[in-house]
Design a protein around this motif. Structure first.
Motif, PDB file in Angstrom:
ATOM      1  N   TRP A  81      65.479 -58.025 -21.854  1.00 43.96           N
ATOM      2  CA  TRP A  81      65.878 -57.345 -20.616  1.00 43.96           C
ATOM      3  C   TRP A  81      67.401 -57.295 -20.533  1.00 43.96           C
ATOM      4  CZ3 TRP A  81      62.125 -59.334 -16.233  1.00 43.96           C
ATOM      5  CH2 TRP A  81      60.814 -58.991 -16.582  1.00 43.96           C
ATOM      6  N   GLN A  99      51.315 -61.819  -5.800  1.00 44.75           N
ATOM      7  CA  GLN A  99      52.700 -61.652  -6.201  1.00 44.75           C
ATOM      8  C   GLN A  99      53.367 -62.978  -6.555  1.00 44.75           C
ATOM      9  OE1 GLN A  99      54.953 -59.261  -3.455  1.00 44.75           O
ATOM     10  NE2 GLN A  99      53.213 -57.966  -2.985  1.00 44.75           N
ATOM     11  N   VAL A 150      63.602 -53.891 -11.545  1.00 42.71           N
ATOM     12  CA  VAL A 150      62.636 -54.732 -12.252  1.00 42.71           C
ATOM     13  C   VAL A 150      61.660 -55.416 -11.286  1.00 42.71           C
ATOM     14  CG1 VAL A 150      64.205 -56.720 -12.270  1.00 42.71           C
ATOM     15  CG2 VAL A 150      62.374 -56.580 -13.945  1.00 42.71           C
ATOM     16  N   MET A 153      57.628 -55.240 -11.670  1.00 37.16           N
ATOM     17  CA  MET A 153      56.793 -56.432 -11.784  1.00 37.16           C
ATOM     18  C   MET A 153      55.758 -56.484 -10.669  1.00 37.16           C
ATOM     19  SD  MET A 153      57.733 -57.940 -14.511  1.00 37.16           S
ATOM     20  CE  MET A 153      56.973 -59.549 -14.325  1.00 37.16           C
ATOM     21  N   ARG A 154      56.163 -56.072  -9.482  1.00 35.58           N
ATOM     22  CA  ARG A 154      55.234 -56.068  -8.349  1.00 35.58           C
ATOM     23  C   ARG A 154      54.065 -55.116  -8.620  1.00 35.58           C
ATOM     24  NH1 ARG A 154      58.613 -54.670  -4.814  1.00 35.58           N
ATOM     25  NH2 ARG A 154      59.390 -56.795  -4.531  1.00 35.58           N
ATOM     26  N   GLN A 204      51.726 -56.872 -11.031  1.00 32.11           N
ATOM     27  CA  GLN A 204      51.010 -57.986 -10.423  1.00 32.11           C
ATOM     28  C   GLN A 204      49.948 -57.512  -9.437  1.00 32.11           C
ATOM     29  OE1 GLN A 204      54.324 -60.239  -8.926  1.00 32.11           O
ATOM     30  NE2 GLN A 204      54.654 -61.319 -10.846  1.00 32.11           N
TER      31      GLN A 204
END
Length: 259
Positions: A9, A160, A233, A237-238, A241
């Motif tokens: 990243w 989350q 990011v 990611m959320r 998830q």
């Protein structure tokens, strides 16, 4: 294309040459980013461990995710493979289009019961990224001479953030079996983690060569759900998830501005 356990990243990445592979002609950078981890994992658990053959059946959990979509495409390279896939109901149409014969909504149904309704003896292969009590269910769903390949513990994550009670419950319910029990059941259990194969250059390189060949033949193609810049990011990611994605979520640096 690059394989690395961590540190990707960022805009500049340093990796050994042995962990890099040439992109095939016609492949986009986003597809290249989505290919290696997902497809190496799917290929090795299906063929090296699972020994997938014509006329067999496979249960793929998280079928709309990165490894799941790769596994579906690879199953389609073998004649007459029946695919069961668990995913939320909103993803079932997409799964059917990709080749899943029986999508199952794990949120509203007992997937083991649904599989048994269609295939009373169970399935030949279960790909298990879940862990906990789901691994036991997977083992019980195997036909004689069936194979369970576990390659993750997604049940340790809820929503989350990590839920300590859920983690403790998953750990307590983790599947355990001894060699004598395996002998009595005529089943196999395998564990896979690509991250611990850093030194297996020839083995992994051979798999990549096969995947590049399949891509060039048009038999596999990484499915990109969405592309996010680094500064978003958390949103990316959320989305993962919350399991809203179908295919791979890709992160990219912001495009460089021309002077």
């Amino acid at each position: 294309m690059v394989l690395a356990r961590s540190g990707l990243w960022q805009e500049v990445v340093n990796v050994p040459a042995s962990q890099t592979f040439l992109m095939p002609e016609g492949m986009s950078f986003e597809e290249a980013a989505a290919l290696l981890v997902n497809y190496i994992t799917a290929y090795m658990i299906l063929f090296d461990f699972g020994n997938l053959r014509p006329n067999q059946s496979v249960l793929i959990h998280m079928a709309a995710g990165g490894v799941g979509t790769a596994a579906i495409q690879l199953c389609k390279t073998v004649e007459n493979v029946t695919i069961f896939g668990t995913a939320s109901a909103s993803k079932h149409d997409s799964l059917k289009e990709s080749g899943v014969a029986y999508p199952i909504d794990y949120r509203t149904m007992d997937y083991a019961e649904e599989v048994r309704k269609i295939s009373p003896k169970g399935v030949d292969i279960v790909l298990d990224p879940l862990g906990g009590s789901d691994t036991s269910k997977a083992f019980n769903l195997l036909k004689p001479m069936g194979k369970l390949i576990t390659y993750g513990v997604a049940n340790l994550l809820t929503g989350q953030k990590k839920n300590l009670m859920a983690m403790a419950k998953t750990w307590w319910n983790q599947f355990s079996i001894n060699a004598l029990q395996l002998l009595h059941h005529n089943k196999a259990v395998c564990g896979y983690h690509l991250g611990y194969m850093d030194e297996e250059f020839e083995l992994v390189g051979g798999v990549v060569a096969k995947l590049v060949n399949l891509y060039s033949q048009g038999k596999i193609k990484p499915k990109i759900d969405s592309v996010w810049p680094f500064d978003q990011v958390a949103d990316a990611m959320r989305q993962m998830q919350e399991k809203k994605n179908v295919g791979k979520v890709i992160l990219v640096p912001e495009p460089r501005k021309e002077n």
